[in-house]
Design a protein around this motif. Structure first.
Motif, mmCIF file in Angstrom:
data_model
loop_
_atom_site.group_PDB
_atom_site.id
_atom_site.type_symbol
_atom_site.label_atom_id
_atom_site.label_comp_id
_atom_site.label_asym_id
_atom_site.label_seq_id
_atom_site.Cartn_x
_atom_site.Cartn_y
_atom_site.Cartn_z
ATOM 1 N N SER A 101 0.708 -0.551 -0.225
ATOM 2 C CA SER A 101 0.335 -0.105 0.170
ATOM 3 C C SER A 101 1.033 1.202 0.160
ATOM 4 O O SER A 101 1.793 1.141 0.580
ATOM 5 N N MET A 102 -0.009 2.297 -0.491
ATOM 6 C CA MET A 102 1.141 3.637 -0.304
ATOM 7 C C MET A 102 0.041 4.787 -0.216
ATOM 8 O O MET A 102 -0.918 4.794 0.032
ATOM 9 N N ASP A 103 0.588 5.426 1.367
ATOM 10 C CA ASP A 103 -0.215 6.711 1.796
ATOM 11 C C ASP A 103 -0.200 7.863 1.052
ATOM 12 O O ASP A 103 1.142 8.650 0.586
ATOM 13 N N PHE A 104 -1.502 7.923 -0.048
ATOM 14 C CA PHE A 104 -0.877 9.311 -0.687
ATOM 15 C C PHE A 104 -1.182 10.415 -0.054
ATOM 16 O O PHE A 104 -0.124 10.973 -0.565
ATOM 17 N N GLN A 105 -0.767 11.080 1.425
ATOM 18 C CA GLN A 105 -1.218 12.366 2.191
ATOM 19 C C GLN A 105 0.548 12.276 1.852
ATOM 20 O O GLN A 105 1.376 12.748 1.359
ATOM 21 N N GLU A 106 1.029 11.633 2.298
ATOM 22 C CA GLU A 106 2.899 10.934 2.431
ATOM 23 C C GLU A 106 4.185 11.065 1.356
ATOM 24 O O GLU A 106 4.122 12.103 1.259
ATOM 25 N N SER A 107 2.742 10.721 0.088
ATOM 26 C CA SER A 107 3.057 10.859 -1.215
ATOM 27 C C SER A 107 3.092 12.404 -1.432
ATOM 28 O O SER A 107 4.515 12.668 -1.853
ATOM 29 N N GLU A 108 2.345 13.424 -1.463
ATOM 30 C CA GLU A 108 2.587 14.498 -2.014
ATOM 31 C C GLU A 108 2.843 15.819 -0.940
ATOM 32 O O GLU A 108 2.857 16.633 -1.798
ATOM 33 N N ALA A 109 3.045 15.330 -0.037
ATOM 34 C CA ALA A 109 4.222 15.772 0.603
ATOM 35 C C ALA A 109 5.452 16.045 0.460
ATOM 36 O O ALA A 109 6.172 17.202 0.432
ATOM 37 N N LYS A 110 6.126 15.545 -0.481
ATOM 38 C CA LYS A 110 7.072 15.580 -1.021
ATOM 39 C C LYS A 110 7.099 16.712 -2.065
ATOM 40 O O LYS A 110 8.419 16.650 -2.778
ATOM 41 N N PHE A 111 5.864 16.737 -2.637
ATOM 42 C CA PHE A 111 5.684 17.824 -3.815
ATOM 43 C C PHE A 111 4.910 18.814 -3.200
ATOM 44 O O PHE A 111 3.773 18.811 -3.506
ATOM 45 N N PRO A 112 5.148 20.305 -2.280
ATOM 46 C CA PRO A 112 4.679 20.818 -1.595
ATOM 47 C C PRO A 112 3.267 21.253 -2.664
ATOM 48 O O PRO A 112 3.577 21.667 -4.074
ATOM 49 N N TRP A 422 4.560 5.642 -8.889
ATOM 50 C CA TRP A 422 4.195 6.312 -8.423
ATOM 51 C C TRP A 422 5.665 7.145 -6.819
ATOM 52 O O TRP A 422 6.484 7.805 -6.482
ATOM 53 N N ARG A 423 6.004 5.808 -6.778
ATOM 54 C CA ARG A 423 6.625 5.758 -5.633
ATOM 55 C C ARG A 423 8.182 4.831 -5.643
ATOM 56 O O ARG A 423 9.848 5.128 -5.018
ATOM 57 N N ASP A 424 8.462 4.465 -7.040
ATOM 58 C CA ASP A 424 9.731 4.266 -7.356
ATOM 59 C C ASP A 424 10.407 5.458 -7.318
ATOM 60 O O ASP A 424 10.207 6.350 -8.442
ATOM 61 N N PRO A 425 11.796 4.566 -7.067
ATOM 62 C CA PRO A 425 12.799 6.446 -6.505
ATOM 63 C C PRO A 425 13.597 7.022 -8.021
ATOM 64 O O PRO A 425 14.023 7.751 -8.122
ATOM 65 N N GLY A 426 13.171 6.019 -8.664
ATOM 66 C CA GLY A 426 14.444 6.095 -10.017
ATOM 67 C C GLY A 426 13.809 7.314 -11.152
ATOM 68 O O GLY A 426 13.013 7.746 -12.037
ATOM 69 N N LEU A 427 12.005 7.096 -10.788
ATOM 70 C CA LEU A 427 10.679 7.585 -11.880
ATOM 71 C C LEU A 427 10.035 9.207 -10.605
ATOM 72 O O LEU A 427 9.681 10.140 -11.398
ATOM 73 N N ALA A 428 9.574 8.876 -9.903
ATOM 74 C CA ALA A 428 8.223 9.539 -8.883
ATOM 75 C C ALA A 428 9.138 10.204 -8.802
ATOM 76 O O ALA A 428 8.363 11.600 -8.791
ATOM 77 N N PRO A 429 10.340 11.590 -8.326
ATOM 78 C CA PRO A 429 10.613 12.500 -8.737
ATOM 79 C C PRO A 429 10.178 12.863 -10.006
ATOM 80 O O PRO A 429 9.961 14.769 -9.555
ATOM 81 N N LYS A 430 10.779 12.683 -10.377
ATOM 82 C CA LYS A 430 10.580 12.817 -12.647
ATOM 83 C C LYS A 430 8.848 13.284 -12.458
ATOM 84 O O LYS A 430 8.490 14.438 -13.409
ATOM 85 N N LEU A 431 8.656 11.950 -12.153
ATOM 86 C CA LEU A 431 7.215 11.984 -12.639
ATOM 87 C C LEU A 431 5.866 13.166 -12.272
ATOM 88 O O LEU A 431 5.256 14.164 -12.769
ATOM 89 N N LEU A 432 6.535 13.027 -10.757
ATOM 90 C CA LEU A 432 5.281 13.597 -9.953
ATOM 91 C C LEU A 432 5.669 15.446 -9.470
ATOM 92 O O LEU A 432 4.962 15.942 -9.252
ATOM 93 N N GLY A 433 6.963 15.329 -9.765
ATOM 94 C CA GLY A 433 7.662 16.023 -9.675
ATOM 95 C C GLY A 433 7.567 17.921 -10.167
ATOM 96 O O GLY A 433 8.643 18.248 -10.245
ATOM 97 N N TYR A 434 8.078 17.562 -11.524
ATOM 98 C CA TYR A 434 7.674 18.290 -12.397
ATOM 99 C C TYR A 434 7.247 19.498 -12.516
ATOM 100 O O TYR A 434 5.496 20.128 -11.929
#
Length: 461
Positions: A101-112, A422-434
């Protein structure tokens, strides 16, 4: 409290520096491009082939990178009334065992300032339409464009409709979807999308019957996004419209006849038979379905040029880079396209008396479109390619590879390449932090065709 993502104010432009823009297609890509270009201070008309803008489609997941753009366009408040905010993402095996499982709020907190929310496509589209009209744009239905003619001097392009109307603009934006005909006109040859071997059953269920079943009621009462991964197939579901509707997407091998349309009526019994033996909750949900359609899934890699050499016509969205829906990123790439294009066109000079047919102005327009492509081609190719990888990872048969996939998803932290992208350290920052503005800033001063050098050679007026 100031929002973390500033809302863009509409630029005020001198008449001589204001482009007349025609967007072909009132889907998410065309409407997003229209909003962004209107905010850049230009005039925009949208042509849509449908007789009316009817309520169509099903669910759409909006990820942090998409939400950044929508907030930038000033849409957050209106969208909120239609949004469902899921709490977490669950991945199950096809028999119903929880993998991770992945917590959405924890994930989105990385991208204010960003968020994960789910929408019915019709509500999302309606908010985009309202914003286009609010900003002074025009939408004209029953206007199927069958040809684009660029003027001899390359300063304008004219869209020709099926009923013979002609609309001339300083810039035409083609956004006519995965089965685009405008790309064929641009390239002067057939350009069909690539079949992927998969099709999607898409269905919307009323949640009334679900709430009567304790095993299904929790899907409604606690909004979550759920994936089931199985041999050659997978399923996704989540609630919409405040828990009134339940959106399901089922991916199976493509059996639509070659000569058929890409969207056909599905058979409910046939669909149910494909998921016999899966998690009993999936089987229960499918028994609630009364009718269904199925869509052939196709992609476009976007390898060819997107822009006419004149700079009077460009393409974006699924028409040039359609992806499999396995990253939930098709809408996001369309919104990013529009945001980048608008940002590039916002950098036009704004002085009275400029001649839009002058060589310097035309060079500026071509440069803006070249930067647009620089920003978008590599990124969208990354998303299309990763979608193809997800197809493989999601559809593994039981065995050593499937067990290794599940093991990686259970590791803390997870390794690059894991199936939960969406949690992959090689992809998520590039995909979600654009950040589209940062991307344009980085590439604006790179000479066209010479990425990597920082010499400023863009045309000056």
């Amino acid at each position: 409290m100031r929002p973390l993502i500033p809302v863009k104010e509409k630029q005020v432009r001198e008449d001589s520096c204001r482009l007349k823009i025609l967007a072909v297609g009132a889907g998410l890509a065309g409407l997003g491009a229209a909003i962004s270009c209107l905010l850049a201070g230009h005039d925009v008309v949208v042509f849509e082939s449908a007789v009316e803008l009817a309520e169509v489609g099903a669910g759409i997941q909006i990820l942090p990178n998409s939400s950044r753009v929508l907030c930038h366009w000033g849409l957050e408040a209106e969208l909120d009334q239609y949004a469902t905010r899921p709490r977490k993402l669950n991945f199950f095996g096809w028999k119903g065992n929880l993998i991770t499982s992945m917590d959405f709020q924890e994930s989105e907190a990385k991208f204010p300032g960003t968020w994960y929310k789910d929408f019915h496509r019709a509500n999302l589209q309606k908010c985009l339409i309202n914003r286009v009209l609010e900003l002074g744009g025009t939408i004209t239905c029953n206007s199927r464009v069958v040809d684009i003619v660029v003027s001899e001097d390359g300063t304008t392009a004219t869209a020709v409709t099926a009923d013979g109307r002609r609309e001339t603009a300083d810039l035409v934006i083609g956004a006519d979807g995965v089965f685009s005909k405008l790309t064929e006109i641009l390239y002067g040859r057939p350009d069909p999308p690539t079949k992927t071997g998969d099709l999607a059953y898409r269905l919307l269920l009323s949640t009334k019957e679900m709430l009567k079943d304790p095993e299904l009621a929790n899907f409604v009462k606690e909004p979550q996004v759920n994936y089931w991964l199985g041999p050659d197939a997978h399923a996704v579901n989540y609630v919409l419209r405040g828990g009134k509707l339940f959106n399901m997407v089922l991916i199976v091998p493509d059996d639509i006849p070659e000569e058929s349309r890409p969207t056909v009526e599905g058979n409910v019994e046939e669909m149910c038979s494909l998921f016999q033996g899966w998690d009993p909750r999936i089987e229960k949900l499918l028994r609630l379905c009364k009718s269904v359609q199925k869509w052939r899934l196709c992609i476009r890699l976007g390898k060819d040029r997107w822009t006419h050499p004149s700079g009077a016509w460009t393409m974006l969205g699924d028409a040039v880079h359609a992806t499999l829906p396995y990253l939930a990123s098709g809408a996001g790439m369309a919104f990013e396209d529009g945001a980048v294009l608008g940002e590039c066109l916002s950098r036009f000079p704004n002085s009275p008396g400029i001649d839009k047919k002058s060589p310097s102005f035309l060079a500026q327009k071509r440069h803006a479109l070249a930067v647009f492509e620089k920003c978008r081609r590599e990124r969208t190719h990354m998303v299309v390619s990763r979608g193809n990888i997800q197809q493989y990872l999601y559809h593994l048969h039981d065995g050593p590879e499937q067990e290794e996939r599940d093991r990686k998803m259970q590791m803390v932290p997870t390794p690059p390449g894991e199936a939960l992208a969406w949690r992959d350290p090689g992809l998520a920052p590039k995909l979600l932090g654009y950040d589209h503005i940062a991307d344009v800033n980085q590439k604006w001063n790179i000479p066209d065709g010479a990425e990597g050098r920082e010499t400023s050679t863009q045309p000056r007026l």
